[in-house]
Design a protein around this motif. Structure first.
Motif, PDB file in Angstrom:
ATOM      1  N   ARG A   3     -22.972  27.589  21.589  1.00 44.50           N
ATOM      2  CA  ARG A   3     -22.781  26.180  21.939  1.00 44.50           C
ATOM      3  C   ARG A   3     -21.411  25.924  22.574  1.00 44.50           C
ATOM      4  O   ARG A   3     -21.030  24.775  22.788  1.00 44.50           O
ATOM      5  CB  ARG A   3     -22.967  25.292  20.702  1.00 44.50           C
ATOM      6  N   LYS A   4     -20.673  26.990  22.861  1.00 45.91           N
ATOM      7  CA  LYS A   4     -19.376  26.832  23.522  1.00 45.91           C
ATOM      8  C   LYS A   4     -19.318  27.727  24.760  1.00 45.91           C
ATOM      9  O   LYS A   4     -18.352  28.446  24.982  1.00 45.91           O
ATOM     10  CB  LYS A   4     -18.250  27.170  22.539  1.00 45.91           C
ATOM     11  N   ILE A   5     -20.378  27.661  25.592  1.00 45.85           N
ATOM     12  CA  ILE A   5     -20.454  28.573  26.736  1.00 45.85           C
ATOM     13  C   ILE A   5     -19.393  28.274  27.794  1.00 45.85           C
ATOM     14  O   ILE A   5     -18.977  29.178  28.525  1.00 45.85           O
ATOM     15  CB  ILE A   5     -21.859  28.575  27.365  1.00 45.85           C
ATOM     16  N   ILE A   6     -18.938  27.043  27.891  1.00 48.88           N
ATOM     17  CA  ILE A   6     -17.903  26.716  28.874  1.00 48.88           C
ATOM     18  C   ILE A   6     -16.538  27.171  28.372  1.00 48.88           C
ATOM     19  O   ILE A   6     -15.694  27.645  29.140  1.00 48.88           O
ATOM     20  CB  ILE A   6     -17.917  25.220  29.211  1.00 48.88           C
ATOM     21  N   VAL A   7     -16.311  27.057  27.064  1.00 51.44           N
ATOM     22  CA  VAL A   7     -15.092  27.621  26.463  1.00 51.44           C
ATOM     23  C   VAL A   7     -15.065  29.131  26.657  1.00 51.44           C
ATOM     24  O   VAL A   7     -14.013  29.723  26.929  1.00 51.44           O
ATOM     25  CB  VAL A   7     -15.021  27.261  24.965  1.00 51.44           C
ATOM     26  N   ASP A   8     -16.219  29.775  26.537  1.00 49.38           N
ATOM     27  CA  ASP A   8     -16.303  31.229  26.663  1.00 49.38           C
ATOM     28  C   ASP A   8     -16.009  31.711  28.078  1.00 49.38           C
ATOM     29  O   ASP A   8     -15.626  32.871  28.268  1.00 49.38           O
ATOM     30  CB  ASP A   8     -17.703  31.717  26.268  1.00 49.38           C
ATOM     31  N   THR A   9     -16.222  30.845  29.081  1.00 47.95           N
ATOM     32  CA  THR A   9     -16.154  31.299  30.469  1.00 47.95           C
ATOM     33  C   THR A   9     -14.940  30.717  31.198  1.00 47.95           C
ATOM     34  O   THR A   9     -13.825  31.162  30.975  1.00 47.95           O
ATOM     35  CB  THR A   9     -17.480  30.995  31.194  1.00 47.95           C
ATOM     36  N   TYR A  10     -15.147  29.698  32.036  1.00 46.18           N
ATOM     37  CA  TYR A  10     -14.079  29.277  32.950  1.00 46.18           C
ATOM     38  C   TYR A  10     -13.672  27.817  32.775  1.00 46.18           C
ATOM     39  O   TYR A  10     -13.028  27.236  33.649  1.00 46.18           O
ATOM     40  CB  TYR A  10     -14.505  29.552  34.396  1.00 46.18           C
ATOM     41  N   PRO A  31     -18.828  48.975  19.838  1.00 43.13           N
ATOM     42  CA  PRO A  31     -18.607  47.806  18.973  1.00 43.13           C
ATOM     43  C   PRO A  31     -17.352  47.036  19.389  1.00 43.13           C
ATOM     44  O   PRO A  31     -16.314  47.065  18.721  1.00 43.13           O
ATOM     45  CB  PRO A  31     -18.459  48.432  17.577  1.00 43.13           C
ATOM     46  N   ILE A  32     -17.449  46.310  20.488  1.00 44.18           N
ATOM     47  CA  ILE A  32     -16.289  45.608  21.060  1.00 44.18           C
ATOM     48  C   ILE A  32     -16.470  44.095  21.075  1.00 44.18           C
ATOM     49  O   ILE A  32     -15.598  43.371  21.572  1.00 44.18           O
ATOM     50  CB  ILE A  32     -16.057  46.068  22.517  1.00 44.18           C
ATOM     51  N   TYR A  33     -17.543  43.585  20.508  1.00 40.33           N
ATOM     52  CA  TYR A  33     -17.955  42.232  20.848  1.00 40.33           C
ATOM     53  C   TYR A  33     -17.394  41.120  19.970  1.00 40.33           C
ATOM     54  O   TYR A  33     -17.187  40.000  20.450  1.00 40.33           O
ATOM     55  CB  TYR A  33     -19.481  42.172  20.899  1.00 40.33           C
ATOM     56  N   LYS A  34     -17.138  41.381  18.710  1.00 40.01           N
ATOM     57  CA  LYS A  34     -16.600  40.302  17.864  1.00 40.01           C
ATOM     58  C   LYS A  34     -15.288  39.770  18.428  1.00 40.01           C
ATOM     59  O   LYS A  34     -14.996  38.566  18.346  1.00 40.01           O
ATOM     60  CB  LYS A  34     -16.397  40.796  16.432  1.00 40.01           C
ATOM     61  N   LYS A  35     -14.492  40.652  19.013  1.00 34.71           N
ATOM     62  CA  LYS A  35     -13.204  40.249  19.567  1.00 34.71           C
ATOM     63  C   LYS A  35     -13.372  39.274  20.722  1.00 34.71           C
ATOM     64  O   LYS A  35     -12.494  38.450  20.991  1.00 34.71           O
ATOM     65  CB  LYS A  35     -12.444  41.496  20.034  1.00 34.71           C
ATOM     66  N   THR A  36     -14.505  39.351  21.415  1.00 34.89           N
ATOM     67  CA  THR A  36     -14.734  38.456  22.556  1.00 34.89           C
ATOM     68  C   THR A  36     -15.136  37.050  22.119  1.00 34.89           C
ATOM     69  O   THR A  36     -15.077  36.113  22.919  1.00 34.89           O
ATOM     70  CB  THR A  36     -15.848  38.989  23.471  1.00 34.89           C
ATOM     71  N   ALA A  37     -15.555  36.905  20.856  1.00 33.67           N
ATOM     72  CA  ALA A  37     -16.253  35.693  20.424  1.00 33.67           C
ATOM     73  C   ALA A  37     -15.342  34.506  20.151  1.00 33.67           C
ATOM     74  O   ALA A  37     -15.827  33.429  19.786  1.00 33.67           O
ATOM     75  CB  ALA A  37     -17.097  35.996  19.187  1.00 33.67           C
ATOM     76  N   SER A  38     -14.041  34.659  20.281  1.00 32.76           N
ATOM     77  CA  SER A  38     -13.125  33.522  20.202  1.00 32.76           C
ATOM     78  C   SER A  38     -11.998  33.737  21.203  1.00 32.76           C
ATOM     79  O   SER A  38     -11.622  34.866  21.499  1.00 32.76           O
ATOM     80  CB  SER A  38     -12.565  33.343  18.787  1.00 32.76           C
TER      81      SER A  38
END
Length: 382
Positions: free
Chosen positions: A242-249, A347-354
């Protein structure tokens, strides 16, 4: 005088925001599987509310995932460790509803096809060292600084939930000043708004927003309702994606609509978005354009892209069709090719999640490399 003046605003949130809790739990489940079974298929969604964490989705793997343990550890690391926060790692109920990936989907993925249809978009600009829009980079830096002030007890009254919002003034498409900053910081009861505002300006805003970017009348708003003691899942239900814009640009550039978290790299929502960012960033770094947006679309079960488009917004140094030709000739855009090129079965993905999936100079973020610059320049004849 500049002929084109406007403002752009972006927001970010801390890792304690309810939606970001969910992204991190979903990606922590993915990381557990990638560690033991790199070929595993994962599409996991999480929802949190007062006292409850619900994890659901599709997983096909050869390993066992202790979802309850994984979810509690994520919540613990974020800082929800006391029942009085309304969400506590040791007492929440963790519910699960997980089944295998559809065989009709997997038969298309097994042969190297995309796991779904859709359009994925990558963006880059030379207005910041990170090749990211300035509003979202500053918004991320503010909430990261806010979280650091909490974790180090520099401001010991802070709690995990928080947000930022930054407005930047542009002249002739270049950022020239920050005009407004908004911070929302969860805090323990009994701390005055005046103290919180003074502390956050000194500890968070001043170190992040350079003096030369602070416009006349630079405005900082803190906790707009006057108090923010009830936060996290107790105040607001959270869900993955629910935060796809925060995740991107940060709203600058278009978005295909698919979220990233909880999805293994056969899902082009994630892997192709990473590749599109990689290509756009290298195009800008190579000097082919000052701003670049790369669109890649896929059809479920098909390996080759459904379509490809490159936009330079009038800043391109060679015609956009020529840039598109260079991209087609120099990059493997099949899902399997992307996964191998960016080394995504790790296993690199949790770091991307915030704090954003892009603009971060960290070893896990292979899509931020600038190792295609020379090849692009040569192919473009620059």
């Amino acid at each position: 005088m500049p002929s084109n003046v406007y403002t752009l605003t972006s927001e970010s949130v801390t890792e304690g925001h309810p939606d970001k809790i969910c992204d991190q739990v979903s990606d922590a489940v993915l990381d557990w599987i990638m560690h033991d079974d790199p070929q595993g298929r994962v599409a996991v969604e999480t929802m949190v509310t007062t006292g409850t964490c619900f994890v659901a989705g599709e997983i096909t793997t050869t390993t066992y995932v202790p979802v309850d343990t994984v979810a509690r550890e994520v919540v613990r690391e974020i800082g929800y460790t006391r029942a009085k926060y309304g969400f506590d790692c040791d007492t929440i109920g963790v519910l699960t509803a997980i089944h295998e990936q559809s065989r009709e989907i997997s038969q298309g993925v097994d042969v190297g096809g995309a796991g779904d249809q859709g359009m994925m978009i990558g963006y880059a600009t030379n207005e910041t060292p990170e090749y990211m829009p300035m509003p979202i980079m500053l918004a991320h830096k503010l909430v990261k600084r806010l979280a650091d002030a909490r974790k180090t007890n520099q401001l010991d009254y802070l709690r995990p939930d928080g947000k930022s919002q930054v407005t930047v003034k542009y002249e002739d498409d270049r950022p020239v000043a920050v005009t407004k900053v908004l911070l929302a910081a969860q805090h323990r009861p009994g701390v005055s708004l005046d103290q919180i505002r003074s502390d956050l300006i000194e500890t968070v805003v001043t170190p992040v927003i350079p003096d030369e970017l602070q416009s006349d009348g630079f405005d900082v708003m803190v906790n707009g309702t006057g108090s923010f003691t009830v936060g996290g899942p107790q105040a607001d239900t959270g869900t993955t994606g629910r935060k796809i814009i925060v995740d991107t640009y940060g709203g600058i550039g278009r978005h295909g609509g698919g979220c990233f978290s909880g999805k293994d790299p056969t899902k082009v929502d994630r892997s192709a978005s990473y590749m599109a960012r990689y290509i756009a960033k290298n195009i800008v770094a190579a000097g082919l354009a000052d701003r670049c947006e790369v669109h890649i679309a896929y059809a479920i079960g098909q390996a080759e892209p459904f379509s490809l488009a490159v936009f330079g917004f009038g800043t391109e140094k060679i015609p956009a069709p020529e840039i598109e030709r260079v991209v087609r000739e120099n990059f493997d855009l099949t899902p399997a090719g992307i996964i191998q090129y960016l080394d995504l079965r790790r296993p690199i993905y949790k770091k991307t999640a915030s704090y954003g999936h892009f603009g971060r100079d960290e070893p896990e973020f292979t899509w931020e490399r600038l190792d295609a610059v020379a090849a692009l320049q040569e192919a473009a004849g620059l």
